[in-house]
Design a protein around this motif. Structure first.
Motif, PDB file in Angstrom:
ATOM      1  N   GLN A  32     -19.965  59.937  31.828  1.00 30.33           N
ATOM      2  CA  GLN A  32     -18.604  59.720  31.360  1.00 30.33           C
ATOM      3  C   GLN A  32     -17.598  59.831  32.488  1.00 30.33           C
ATOM      4  OE1 GLN A  32     -17.619  62.103  27.953  1.00 30.33           O
ATOM      5  NE2 GLN A  32     -18.970  60.936  26.617  1.00 30.33           N
ATOM      6  N   ALA A  33     -16.532  59.063  32.373  1.00 29.52           N
ATOM      7  CA  ALA A  33     -15.454  59.079  33.357  1.00 29.52           C
ATOM      8  C   ALA A  33     -14.123  58.931  32.637  1.00 29.52           C
ATOM      9  CB  ALA A  33     -15.624  57.942  34.358  1.00 29.52           C
ATOM     10  N   ALA A  34     -13.105  59.571  33.189  1.00 28.56           N
ATOM     11  CA  ALA A  34     -11.726  59.406  32.708  1.00 28.56           C
ATOM     12  C   ALA A  34     -11.107  58.274  33.510  1.00 28.56           C
ATOM     13  CB  ALA A  34     -10.938  60.696  32.896  1.00 28.56           C
ATOM     14  N   ILE A  35     -10.622  57.273  32.817  1.00 28.34           N
ATOM     15  CA  ILE A  35     -10.031  56.100  33.459  1.00 28.34           C
ATOM     16  C   ILE A  35      -8.526  56.129  33.217  1.00 28.34           C
ATOM     17  CG2 ILE A  35     -10.147  53.599  33.687  1.00 28.34           C
ATOM     18  CD1 ILE A  35     -12.837  55.119  34.120  1.00 28.34           C
ATOM     19  N   VAL A  36      -7.764  56.087  34.298  1.00 27.81           N
ATOM     20  CA  VAL A  36      -6.301  56.098  34.192  1.00 27.81           C
ATOM     21  C   VAL A  36      -5.793  54.695  34.511  1.00 27.81           C
ATOM     22  CG1 VAL A  36      -4.159  57.116  35.036  1.00 27.81           C
ATOM     23  CG2 VAL A  36      -6.243  58.509  34.915  1.00 27.81           C
ATOM     24  N   PHE A  37      -5.138  54.100  33.530  1.00 32.60           N
ATOM     25  CA  PHE A  37      -4.544  52.775  33.673  1.00 32.60           C
ATOM     26  C   PHE A  37      -3.056  52.939  33.976  1.00 32.60           C
ATOM     27  CE2 PHE A  37      -8.408  51.940  31.298  1.00 32.60           C
ATOM     28  CZ  PHE A  37      -8.885  50.804  31.938  1.00 32.60           C
ATOM     29  N   THR A  76     -17.419  50.848  37.739  1.00 31.55           N
ATOM     30  CA  THR A  76     -16.208  51.305  38.421  1.00 31.55           C
ATOM     31  C   THR A  76     -15.458  50.134  39.048  1.00 31.55           C
ATOM     32  OG1 THR A  76     -17.176  53.475  38.842  1.00 31.55           O
ATOM     33  CG2 THR A  76     -15.318  52.834  40.210  1.00 31.55           C
ATOM     34  N   ALA A  77     -16.170  49.254  39.715  1.00 34.11           N
ATOM     35  CA  ALA A  77     -15.528  48.088  40.342  1.00 34.11           C
ATOM     36  C   ALA A  77     -14.919  47.174  39.281  1.00 34.11           C
ATOM     37  CB  ALA A  77     -16.528  47.315  41.193  1.00 34.11           C
ATOM     38  N   ARG A  78     -15.621  46.971  38.179  1.00 33.23           N
ATOM     39  CA  ARG A  78     -15.089  46.108  37.111  1.00 33.23           C
ATOM     40  C   ARG A  78     -13.870  46.742  36.446  1.00 33.23           C
ATOM     41  NH1 ARG A  78     -20.675  45.325  35.914  1.00 33.23           N
ATOM     42  NH2 ARG A  78     -20.463  46.637  34.088  1.00 33.23           N
ATOM     43  N   LEU A  79     -13.869  48.065  36.298  1.00 33.73           N
ATOM     44  CA  LEU A  79     -12.704  48.739  35.722  1.00 33.73           C
ATOM     45  C   LEU A  79     -11.487  48.591  36.627  1.00 33.73           C
ATOM     46  CD1 LEU A  79     -14.456  51.917  34.354  1.00 33.73           C
ATOM     47  CD2 LEU A  79     -13.032  50.370  32.996  1.00 33.73           C
ATOM     48  N   ARG A  80     -11.689  48.690  37.917  1.00 28.20           N
ATOM     49  CA  ARG A  80     -10.565  48.512  38.854  1.00 28.20           C
ATOM     50  C   ARG A  80     -10.040  47.072  38.784  1.00 28.20           C
ATOM     51  NH1 ARG A  80     -10.042  53.198  41.590  1.00 28.20           N
ATOM     52  NH2 ARG A  80     -11.888  54.401  42.061  1.00 28.20           N
ATOM     53  N   GLU A  81     -10.939  46.104  38.642  1.00 27.57           N
ATOM     54  CA  GLU A  81     -10.507  44.704  38.494  1.00 27.57           C
ATOM     55  C   GLU A  81      -9.732  44.499  37.204  1.00 27.57           C
ATOM     56  OE1 GLU A  81     -14.049  42.355  38.775  1.00 27.57           O
ATOM     57  OE2 GLU A  81     -14.376  42.875  40.878  1.00 27.57           O
ATOM     58  N   ALA A  82     -10.060  45.282  36.167  1.00 30.85           N
ATOM     59  CA  ALA A  82      -9.385  45.161  34.877  1.00 30.85           C
ATOM     60  C   ALA A  82      -8.061  45.927  34.837  1.00 30.85           C
ATOM     61  CB  ALA A  82     -10.314  45.653  33.761  1.00 30.85           C
ATOM     62  N   GLY A  83      -7.721  46.640  35.918  1.00 36.42           N
ATOM     63  CA  GLY A  83      -6.430  47.307  35.975  1.00 36.42           C
ATOM     64  C   GLY A  83      -6.455  48.814  36.140  1.00 36.42           C
ATOM     65  N   ALA A  84      -7.633  49.442  36.195  1.00 35.94           N
ATOM     66  CA  ALA A  84      -7.700  50.894  36.336  1.00 35.94           C
ATOM     67  C   ALA A  84      -7.113  51.342  37.668  1.00 35.94           C
ATOM     68  CB  ALA A  84      -9.147  51.370  36.226  1.00 35.94           C
ATOM     69  N   LEU A  85      -6.281  52.365  37.612  1.00 37.61           N
ATOM     70  CA  LEU A  85      -5.711  52.937  38.825  1.00 37.61           C
ATOM     71  C   LEU A  85      -6.621  54.021  39.398  1.00 37.61           C
ATOM     72  CD1 LEU A  85      -1.991  53.330  37.718  1.00 37.61           C
ATOM     73  CD2 LEU A  85      -3.015  51.483  39.051  1.00 37.61           C
TER      74      LEU A  85
END
Length: 107
Positions: A32-37, A76-85
């Motif tokens: 699990q990871a906390a994703i901050v947008f 992680t890379a896909r989340l950053r592409e989707a806007g994750a800070l």
């Protein structure tokens, strides 16, 4: 302040602060990871971004722009592409970003 006291203070800040900052900012590779947008994103935007990244949304955080997800390979890379800070370890943060479990009306 004298020079030895200043040096001791700087050493203490460096020894205690740098590992904590590194632990907070290092992205977990699995689990699990906390994703901050970006601030201002609504839960719908967060849910859409996590779906675009192909991650499994576990729950929302205490703020609408934070989500807890299950990470898979290359997520992680896909989340950053989707806007994750930020991609953070939610356990290190003491669960303060965690909201309750998802219910049908959340998204």
């Amino acid at each position: 302040m004298n020079v030895p006291a200043l040096c001791l203070s700087l050493a203490l800040v460096t020894l205690t602060g740098v590992p904590a900052v590194g632990a907070l900012t290092s992205a977990p590779r699995e689990g699990q990871a906390a994703i901050v947008f970006p601030p201002g994103w609504a839960r719908g935007e967060v849910a859409r971004a996590t779906a675009e990244a192909g991650t499994a949304l576990v729950r929302f955080g205490s703020l609408p722009n934070i989500a807890i997800v299950d990470l898979g390979r290359d997520d992680t890379a896909r989340l950053r592409e989707a806007g994750a800070l930020l991609v953070l370890d939610p356990l290190i943060l003491g669960g303060c970003l965690a909201g309750g479990p998802l219910s049908p009306g959340d998204v």
